[in-house]
Design an enzyme around this catalytic site. Structure first.
Site, mmCIF file in Angstrom:
data_model
loop_
_atom_site.group_PDB
_atom_site.id
_atom_site.type_symbol
_atom_site.label_atom_id
_atom_site.label_comp_id
_atom_site.label_asym_id
_atom_site.label_seq_id
_atom_site.Cartn_x
_atom_site.Cartn_y
_atom_site.Cartn_z
ATOM 1 N N HIS A 269 -19.591 -3.416 68.553
ATOM 2 C CA HIS A 269 -18.664 -4.257 67.799
ATOM 3 C C HIS A 269 -17.309 -3.570 67.634
ATOM 4 C CE1 HIS A 269 -17.672 -7.200 64.507
ATOM 5 N NE2 HIS A 269 -16.906 -6.183 64.106
ATOM 6 N N GLU A 270 -17.327 -2.342 67.137
ATOM 7 C CA GLU A 270 -16.071 -1.641 66.890
ATOM 8 C C GLU A 270 -15.363 -1.291 68.192
ATOM 9 O OE1 GLU A 270 -14.971 -1.845 64.069
ATOM 10 O OE2 GLU A 270 -16.789 -2.198 62.892
#
Length: 505
Positions: A269-270
């Site tokens: 995600h990051e």
């Protein structure tokens, strides 16, 4: 370009670089505070950040800076400038108008407040101590309502806040979006519960040491396609990422040794956020066009890699290859299909960042409804634990055992990010429409995921989304990429297809 416009443009670039320098230093201090800085240094850090924020605000809103931008706006209206320079003038003028509505001393005080609040939140979450954080929520909401009134007294203050994160978004529009999504999600969740079947996922809780998870983190960063020389990995209570400059986008994660998959999807995600920042047109560096255009678009990129790629059936091959290499005792005996079903289990749960794709928008609705009540003056911080429990019961059908796993779980409110949460749901919905457009233009998404070579995906997103930085707002980006305005029906259809097939509904 006439000599006078050339001279003005050079002045603009010098101003933008000075503004960028202050923003860069503020980001460094914020990242440091959330990762490696000692707790007892929070007050000093807050003072330094307040001074930097004040200096940035004063430079942006000075009469000299405003005269410069006004002169360039006049030149733009006469057609004397175009292209990137015209975009810079338009975006900086908007930034300047909004900043000018807030006095410099108020901006400095705001920075000091959220720095202090963030430090208190970190302690409060660990200690399950809502009472210590509660006063900061009321102070932050009051400050934001005052800011909203300064920005546009004619509008609902919460609409003003939404607009800061996603230009043009209103509560009425998000209400309609939620209604449409609920009509799809709720019956699916009920159908899964009634079916009474969940695949085995016991292997996901096998202990994986911190050191091994760090190795896996870098493997995943490589898999997404980020050059390790462009990023750094740090550790924090609540995963996040930040873009600092060309060649510098950092990722912070949280490792639980009994929950490897939490870190796996936090990293993916990051990394989606980070690769977006790194993909902005290099010509925009050190200008107001650098960085992501909105949080909805930013979350669409992070959740694209997390869900569309990272939780797809074809991606299980490359993912399992990493897991088998690093954790062979567990994952040598796990098949791709078993892993796919395990990482896509849909069932109500407490923690937003761990939630499955299907129930995730319900977590957003809980936070959104509480924020609406706070800004309408119909609730205060002392009401939040009760409201959280009631809404969790309403939307997810489960009880909240403590505030650490309830209203203290997210970092956003401690940073003053009211109006941010809706962008997570919008980002997911943007993704479904982006996928349709990507595949229609010939990108073999399944093959890219199965091979572990995501370069075709990165190339398409880079051309359609990343490169434009802040030069285009979300509606223009989505319309340009998809050939049509945003339509949540793509998202609803995607959820129905995926989870209908997973659970044979």
């Amino acid at each position: 370009m006439a000599d006078d416009v050339k001279k003005l443009s050079r002045k603009l670039r010098r101003l933008e670089r000075k503004l960028w320098t202050r923003e860069y230093l503020l980001k460094i201090a914020e990242f440091d505070g959330a990762t490696i800085a000692p707790q007892n240094g929070a007050e000093a850090r807050g003072e330094a950040m307040a001074a930097l924020a004040g200096a940035h605000h004063e430079l942006l809103t000075s009469e000299k800076s405003r005269d410069l931008v006004r002169s360039l706006e006049k030149a733009a209206r006469k057609g004397r400038i175009s292209g990137q320079l015209a975009d810079e003038v338009r975006v900086l003028a908007r930034d300047q108008r909004e900043a000018s509505a807030v006095p410099t001393e108020e901006e400095a005080a705001w920075t000091r407040l959220v720095c202090e609040a963030d430090t208190v939140w970190h302690r409060a979450k660990t200690a399950n101590d809502w009472a210590s954080f509660e006063p900061y929520v009321d102070r932050i909401v009051a400050a934001l309502k005052q800011r909203a009134e300064r920005l546009d007294a004619s509008r609902d203050p919460y609409d003003v806040m939404l607009d800061q994160y996603e230009r043009g978004l209103t509560a009425a529009q998000f209400d309609a979006f939620c209604e449409q999504v609920r009509a799809t999600v709720v019956p699916l969740v009920h159908g899964i519960v009634q079916r009474g079947y969940q695949p085995d996922a016991s292997f996901l809780s096998d202990r994986v040491p911190d050191a091994v998870q760090r190795q896996i983190s870098f493997d995943l960063i490589d898999l997404v396609g980020i050059d390790r020389a462009d990023t750094a990995l740090a550790f924090t209570e609540h995963p996040f990422s930040e873009g600092f400059a060309p060649g510098d986008a950092r990722i912070a994660t949280h490792i639980y040794e009994d929950n490897l998959i939490s870190n796996v999807y936090s990293i993916i995600h990051e990394a989606g956020h980070a690769i977006y920042e790194l993909g902005v047109d290099p010509d925009y560096a050190y200008t107001c066009l650098a960085g992501g255009t909105s949080m909805g678009i930013h979350e669409s990129q992070s959740r694209f890699f997390e869900n569309i790629v990272g939780r797809s059936r074809p991606f299980m091959g490359p993912l399992l290859k990493i897991l088998r290499r690093r954790v062979p005792d567990t994952y040598d005996d796990v098949s791709e299909d078993e892993l796919y079903r395990a990482v896509n289990i849909a069932q109500p749960s407490l923690i937003r960042t761990e939630a499955d794709e299907l129930t995730y928008p319900l977590h957003i609705m809980i936070r959104y409804e509480i924020e609406r009540l706070l800004f309408a003056g119909e609730a205060r911080a002392c009401d939040i634990p009760r409201l959280w429990a009631e809404l969790t019961r309403k939307y997810l059908g489960i009880e909240v055992p403590d505030d650490t796993r309830g209203c203290l779980q997210d970092t956003h409110w401690s940073g003053g990010s009211f109006g941010y949460f809706p962008t997570y749901a919008l980002g997911s919905a943007y993704d479904a429409q982006l996928v349709e457009a990507m595949v229609a233009e010939g990108v073999d998404l399944g093959e890219a995921c199965a091979s572990g070579d995501l370069s075709p995906v990165r190339a398409w997103l880079g051309a359609k989304i990343w490169r434009w930085g802040r030069s285009k707002d979300a509606p223009e980006l989505i319309g340009g990429a998809c050939g049509a305005p945003f339509d949540a029906s793509y998202y609803c259809s995607y959820l129905a297809r995926k989870f209908g097939a997973l659970y044979a509904l």
